[in-house]
Design a protein around this motif. Structure first.
Motif: not given
Lengths: 272, 472
Positions: A73, A77, A189-196, A198-199, A202-203, B271-272, B302-303, B306, B316-319, B325
């Motif tokens: 996680e 992030m 709040e802490p930033r959200l993960a971007t999908v990229r 996050r991918t 995972r690896r 604030k998120v 999801i990938e 995105a 951008d795309v966030m999850v 979260k």
């Protein structure tokens, strides 16, 4: 510059149950999350990196193998590298033993990677144990300056300028590097993960550090035998409400005042 | 309409049916005079009764039918079109205390429930059994009886449909007090006119629902939210039809603009959401949910999603894939309605539905139309099904000019929606607030059929009069 963020995986507070017989946390079926304060520490590091992309963020956790999820996680992030300190020899550690293992692990990472951490960030406390001891103890063991209850910070002239929360409000402190800072909840709040990210997370490979890697350390200071404190009983805290007395005998407009309080706190929406 | 005022004799009869629960005059909780949209008028009933059983409702209806007394049924009173307001006085039946889930059928995926069960209770009880009640209106403190009576929709409609898709049967007390059981907990029926679906969404004008048989589905084990910030709303909305064409199947697909998000986030004190991406300001967002049984199934979707969104112009795309979260990201969206109601003295709303590829055109239309008026506009919407929530709000206007201006604006919007092939309301219903617009929206013949159906069920016109269709 290298920043290390120490994180812990904790049970999701809203569904914590305590086994009435053993007095221990029931972890079965309870979702695990990244300790929220550690998320703020990571976000503080990420903001320094936003300003200076050359910064590398390392995330370290000590815990069972599944704590790897918390590290992924962090990678998703903002972190660049993840390390998990895990070994049966570490099990049962209290905060003193945990701080010792973490400080030894930090020394090991620095040696292995040929780097030194200019900053170590921690959450001010974990929401399960609530001791707020591990961060300051790591600073002591590593002989670093420390600042607690940080909110936001920036780097200037090799110093960390950090706003910290106090009982009266907040104050800004300048600390020479290297230093350790613990963080509390700021106004975001802490930033959200971007999908990229996050991918990739995972690896990503998480470096595992166990007794083997720390063989030069003092094993008498780890695990149960290195823990002078023991948990005798775990219990849910009783809810203590601050309490506002609205007394009809004292205040002729008590009902209106109570209604106003409830509206202000969004407990009821309006008074018509 | 001529109704008979409730006499002491009638009160005595009612008292025999529900001893100690017949509340009269000033003792009636003022909540029973309103719903959450008081701008459509409030009216105190003459009598209010918290009912406990079908038999009680039946006996009350018999008395009111014989004495020509109007009866308005209410649940939690969270409606938004004045549907539960007893505008002709008479008796209010509140079903909120009929709040027992009677039984779950885990073989046939169904539940039998009383109408006063709260949506959040039904959902969480189902989830404990690995089951899901999919309709997902924002207001979780609404009763299931009210949800069925308005055919409530909600965010998950694009994948799971609306309330009507989950109503399999019901017990209904008719206007004269007769008790009717219709439908069953089976997946198919081809038995005459579909009365279950007729009463679903009828807003209590055809009968009083006292028990429901609802369909459930197996609950997906995982849910992930995906959020995409955009530099402008048009680009965001243009991506929406393409998402469906590309066979992505989100469970929910919402849009909103930066100003509404900031308002709502400051209201919840969290604030998120990102306000900028790599230094560029964000103006609009798409927020999606994907669900499934394991990460291996959801992750590749999801990938791909995105990549697709980035191609479609997302910054951008966030999850959000952890419980914290997900809560964080949805808190601002969920608080929107409360935020509006607490932030403005005057507000009115519609929930028009337009084809999804025309949302952008419709938004441009109503924001431009509103420029000639003194109120402000706040809106967001279910981008995935074209159902918008459009508010006119004001803290400075007087009520009468506000209402007059809003009326002109609403008329313009409904005319435009009709022209675009849309619908007047997606999930809130007609109530009293939208009745005149409804009459203009559909043909006379359609209104005539509504009146004939109403007449067949309720010849005396005592059930929730003045709602959906006007009486004789």
């Amino acid at each position: 510059m290298h920043i290390l963020v120490c994180v812990k995986q904790v049970p999701y507070a809203q569904n914590i149950a305590i086994d009435p017989v053993t007095n221990t946390l029931v972890r079965e079926g309870v979702e695990s999350i990244l300790n929220p304060f550690d998320g703020y520490a990571l976000e503080a590091a990420a903001r320094l990196k936003d300003a200076n992309p050359a910064i590398e963020i390392h995330a370290l956790s000590m815990g069972p193998p599944q704590a790897e999820a918390a590290l992924r996680e962090c990678l998703a992030m903002a972190a660049d590298k993840g390390y998990l300190a895990t070994d049966r020899a570490f099990a049962g550690s209290d905060t003193l033993a945990t701080s010792y293992i973490l400080s030894e692990t930090i020394r090991y990472i620095e040696r292995e990677q040929g780097i030194s951490f200019a900053l170590i960030f921690c959450g001010k406390q974990a929401i399960d144990g609530d001791t707020a001891q591990v961060g300051p103890q790591i600073a002591e063991l590593l002989g670093m300056a420390q600042v607690t209850n940080g909110l936001v910070c920036e780097l200037q002239d090799n110093k960390l300028f950090i706003w910290r929360e106090t009982d009266e409000g907040k104050e800004q402190v300048a600390v020479e590097l290297p230093c350790l800072a613990t963080f509390t909840k700021p106004g975001f709040e802490p930033r959200l993960a971007t999908v990229r990210r996050r991918t990739a997370a995972r690896r990503a490979e998480i470096s595992v550090i166990g007794a083997q890697e720390l063989q030069e350390s003092d094993f008498n200071r780890m695990g149960l035998k290195g823990s002078p404190t023991q948990v005798k009983r775990t219990f849910a805290p009783t809810l203590k409400a601050g309490g506002v007395v609205v007394d009809t005998a004292q205040d002729p407009a008590a009902v209106a005042h109570l209604a106003q309080l409830l509206v202000e706190r969004h407990i009821i929406s309006t008074v018509k | 309409m001529k109704y008979t005022p409730v006499s002491p004799d009638v009160i005595a009869l009612l008292e025999e049916v529900t001893p100690g629960r017949v509340v009269v005059g000033n003792a009636i909780n003022p909540d029973y005079s309103r719903d959450e949209m008081p701008i459509y008028g409030t009216h105190q009933p003459e009598v209010a009764i918290d009912v406990h059983s079908t038999a009680e409702v039946s006996a009350i209806m018999k008395i009111c039918h014989q004495n020509n007394i109007p009866v308005t049924t209410r649940g939690a009173g969270t409606g938004l079109v004045g549907g539960s307001v007893p505008i002709y006085g008479g008796v209010v039946i509140c079903t909120a205390q009929m709040n027992q889930i009677i039984s779950f059928d885990e073989e046939q995926f169904g539940v039998v429930t009383q109408p006063g069960v709260l949506l959040e209770t039904l959902k969480s009880e189902a989830l404990k059994r690995g089951l899901m009640y999919p309709p997902d209106p924002g207001q979780k403190l609404a009763t299931i009886g009210g949800n069925v009576s308005t055919n409530a929709g909600g965010m998950r409609a694009i994948k799971y449909g609306t309330t009507k898709d989950y109503v399999r049967g019901m017990t209904v007390v008719l206007a004269d007090g007769e008790v009717m059981h219709i439908g069953a907990n089976v997946a198919k029926t081809s038995m005459g006119y579909n009365l279950v679906q007729l009463i679903t969404g009828a807003e209590g004008t055809l009968g009083v629902i006292t028990e429901l048989v609802l369909k459930l589905i197996k609950a997906p084990k995982l849910e992930i939210s995906v959020m995409a910030p955009f530099a402008d709303l048009d680009t965001a909305l243009l991506a929406v039809p393409k998402i469906f064409k590309s066979s992505f199947r989100p469970t929910a697909l919402e849009f909103f603009e930066r100003d509404i998000l900031e308002l709502s986030e400051s209201y919840v004190g969290k604030k998120v959401w990102p306000r900028e991406v790599q230094g560029a300001p964000v103006q609009a967002y798409l927020l999606m949910i994907f669900d499934g049984d394991d990460m291996e199934e959801i992750d590749p979707i999801i990938e791909k999603m995105a990549d697709f969104l980035l191609d479609a112009g997302a910054m951008d795309v966030m999850v959000a894939d952890t419980v914290t979260k997900i809560n964080d990201i949805w808190s601002a969206r969920s608080a929107f309605l409360d935020c509006i109601m607490d932030s403005y003295k005057l507000y009115d709303e519609n929930d028009v539905v337009v084809p999804i590829h025309k949302i952008s055109e419709f938004v441009a239309f109503f924001t431009q139309e509103a420029e000639q008026y003194d109120f402000e506009v706040r809106y967001l919407g279910h981008a995935g099904d074209g159902n918008l929530h459009i508010f006119g709000v004001s803290n400075t206007m007087e009520e009468e000019p506000f209402k007059a201006q809003i009326h002109l604006w609403m008329e313009a919007m409904y005319t435009k929606a009709l022209e675009m092939g849309g619908e007047l309301t997606g999930e809130h219903g007609i109530g009293s607030g939208k009745i005149s617009y409804f009459e203009d929206y559909v043909s006379e013949r359609v209104i005539g059929l509504h009146a004939a159906i109403k007449e067949a069920f309720d010849p005396k016109g005592i059930l929730n009069p003045g709602k959906v269709v006007r009486g004789r």
